[in-house]
Design an enzyme around this catalytic site. Structure first.
Site, PDB file in Angstrom:
ATOM      1  N   CYS A 130       0.827  -1.164  -0.028  1.00 38.95           N
ATOM      2  CA  CYS A 130      -0.099  -0.216   0.070  1.00 38.95           C
ATOM      3  C   CYS A 130       0.758   1.247   0.099  1.00 38.95           C
ATOM      4  O   CYS A 130       1.396   1.677  -1.090  1.00 38.95           O
ATOM      5  CB  CYS A 130      -1.082   0.119   1.122  1.00 38.95           C
ATOM      6  N   HIS A 135      -3.561  -5.530   1.369  1.00 43.45           N
ATOM      7  CA  HIS A 135      -3.444  -5.590   2.854  1.00 43.45           C
ATOM      8  C   HIS A 135      -3.682  -7.200   3.037  1.00 43.45           C
ATOM      9  O   HIS A 135      -4.689  -7.743   2.513  1.00 43.45           O
ATOM     10  CB  HIS A 135      -4.317  -4.785   3.516  1.00 43.45           C
TER      11      HIS A 135
END
Length: 560
Positions: A372, A501
């Site tokens: 991310c 994630h």
């Protein structure tokens, strides 16, 4: 292992189902865990009580009105909520629901946070703006509680920080005000491991109003090391002073493999430069994984599945001097990517990361991964035209030919797909698809995305300074890229990143990734460990059941 209401949950057959009695105004009976401080263990104790009540055959739901957390979770309908409440939902055998955490605050600086209400961001606010918004937040909290609790037999609520923060009580929507609205009995929890627990309990009771003290039903001491009988004189003295009973002393549970609500325990649990691993840390057979300590680190739960693997240590590194010779480096998520990039440069960690990445490409050994915000940092530039973080434009580490732009709309979704074989296997140029920059599928991956950034390969050749071509290394079932990377001369991805994630939660992918690292390092193969929340939740619940006066708690809830 992903959060699923089927995650290791099977109701126990040892106790017959018990129907609870609904309280005033149709609300179900409720108990709330409040603490004398942050990080007293309220979240995990809430999960434990949820598990115990669910094992009795009750429909139990967790609830936390307002949560300030760095680690969030995306539900199956694309809403964002606190990860602790998602874990508590698993403990109940339920899917995560944003009504369990109607207000989520995600700090982006020392004075401001993104405010998320019922899973949707409503804006970036400094403290003054949020205080003005609080009445609307309180309305959302009440609506969520009424709706969520309507079909429940019992509700287990969690407070935040301490109810005795007298500077915050006028604006409280999560501690005693919420307990009063839910008609909840309050258990006050103190962390005895950090010291001062008895003073904290007595002091908290002193600072509460008479009505608030009446709502406190009992005390719990958490994280005790040693023989609990040694505490008896102090327990009797505090009980006599306050008129409140102690419900029990819960021992310190070592190596509990459950996601933490915040990065606090993660940072406290790993000594800079040494890390996890104990005796294993000195062994030549142990993989060494470095995680740069970002000031705005978020979703460190991405590392949980790695941290429970044998012969592996995860080191959090705060200074370039502690870098060592890692086998892999993981740049984690960040809630302020631009500020954290500047931190990496100021500490010399940026240069250490760049040198590690270049050496990995040349020596065909080692891997640099960004997740991310970490992926964004690996690129050439991050643009923040709307001032969502720091504003302006910041050069990245220039390790991947990507450009990122922060946009107003937040990407919130669950995703799954395939990881390319180049992430775990040397392709030796033998796969035409991978060599052409196309995905050569291997293991399945799944997780969730939470980001304002939109990253795109740069126009032109899409190569790094040494001529390596950017490749899609991960894609969803529709072919949308979930990650990009650069491969060495043998076709193995040495620098790569993904917005996904939880990608290391997938056992097959994680074990293949670690197996390839061990092969790089000339270490013998090692069987991996499955990652599952169910057994750990049961271990937690069993310990709490043995340590607390559960009959007293069940009696308060009308369950005996």
């Amino acid at each position: 292992m992903h959060f699923s209401h089927q995650a290791g949950f099977e109701p126990s057959g040892t106790s017959p189902p018990v129907r609870s009695m609904r309280g005033p105004e149709g609300l179900p009976p409720a108990i709330m865990l409040q603490g004398t401080c942050s990080n007293a263990g309220k979240s995990l104790l809430t999960a434990a009580l949820c598990r115990l009540l669910a094992r009795r055959g009750l429909k139990v739901v967790p609830f936390k009105a307002q949560n300030m957390a760095l680690n969030s979770f995306v539900t199956h309908d694309g809403k964002e909520m606190g990860r602790a409440q998602a874990l508590q939902a698993v403990a109940c055998g339920l899917p995560a629901d944003v009504r369990m955490n109607p207000v989520l605050l995600k700090p982006t600086s020392h004075t401001g946070s993104q405010v998320i209400v019922l899973g949707e961001p409503v804006g970036q606010m400094r403290i003054g703006a949020y205080l003005r918004y609080k009445p609307e937040a309180w309305k959302a909290v009440r609506r969520a509680y009424r709706s969520l609790s309507a079909g429940a037999d019992v509700v287990v609520l969690e407070g935040a920080g301490s109810p005795a923060e007298i500077n915050l009580k006028a604006h409280d929507i999560v501690n005693m005000r919420m307990a009063r609205y839910a008609r909840a009995h309050v258990a006050l929890v103190a962390d005895i491991d950090r010291g001062g627990a008895f003073a904290a309990l007595a002091g908290t009771m002193t600072l509460l109003t008479r009505a608030e003290r009446a709502r406190v039903a009992g005390f719990i001491l958490n994280k005790f090391r040693g023989d609990p009988s040694l505490l008896d004189p102090a327990l009797h003295m505090i009980a006599k002073r306050t008129g409140k009973p102690f419900w029990g002393v819960i021992p310190m549970l070592e190596n509990l493999r459950l996601p933490e609500e915040d990065s606090v325990s993660f940072k406290l649990g790993i000594t800079p430069g040494l890390g996890l691993g104990g005796a294993e840390a000195a062994s030549a057979d142990v993989l060494d994984v470095v995680v740069p300590d970002l000031p705005h680190i978020s979703n460190v739960t991405d590392l949980d599945a790695l941290r429970q693997e044998p012969a592996l240590r995860v080191r959090i590194v705060r200074r370039a001097e502690d870098w060592g010779q890692p086998h892999a480096v993981i740049l984690p998520g960040s809630r302020n990517t631009v500020a954290d990039l500047r931190f990496l440069r100021a500490t010399g960690l940026a240069e250490a990361i760049v040198q590690f990445a270049r050496a990995a490409m040349k020596r065909q050994c080692g891997v640099l991964t960004g997740i991310c915000g970490g992926l964004q940092m690996l690129g050439r530039v991050i643009a923040d035209p709307l001032g969502l973080e720091e504003g302006g434009q910041e050069p990245g580490l220039d390790l991947l030919p990507l450009a990122t732009r922060l946009e107003a709309e937040k990407q919130l979704l669950r995703a799954g797909g395939q990881a390319c074989r180049c992430l775990t296997t040397d392709m030796q140029g033998g796969d035409a698809g991978c060599a052409a920059g196309l995905l050569a599928p291997a293991q399945e991956v799944a997780g969730y995305e939470i980001h304002h950034g939109r990253s795109q390969p740069l126009a032109g050749p899409g190569r790094d300074a040494d001529g390596a071509a950017l490749r899609v290394v991960m894609a969803d079932t529709a072919g949308r890229p979930l990650g990009w990377g650069l491969c060495d001369g043998a076709g193995r991805a040495r620098i790569w990143g993904s917005y996904l994630h939880g990608l290391f939660d997938a056992d097959d992918f994680r074990h293949a990734f670690l197996g390839a690292l061990r092969q790089d390092a000339g270490l013998p193969p090692l069987a991996g460990t499955p990652y599952s929340l169910g057994p750990e939740l049961d271990r937690l619940a069993d310990t709490v059941e043995k340590s607390l006066d559960m009959q007293a708690i069940y009696g308060l809830l009308g369950l005996c």
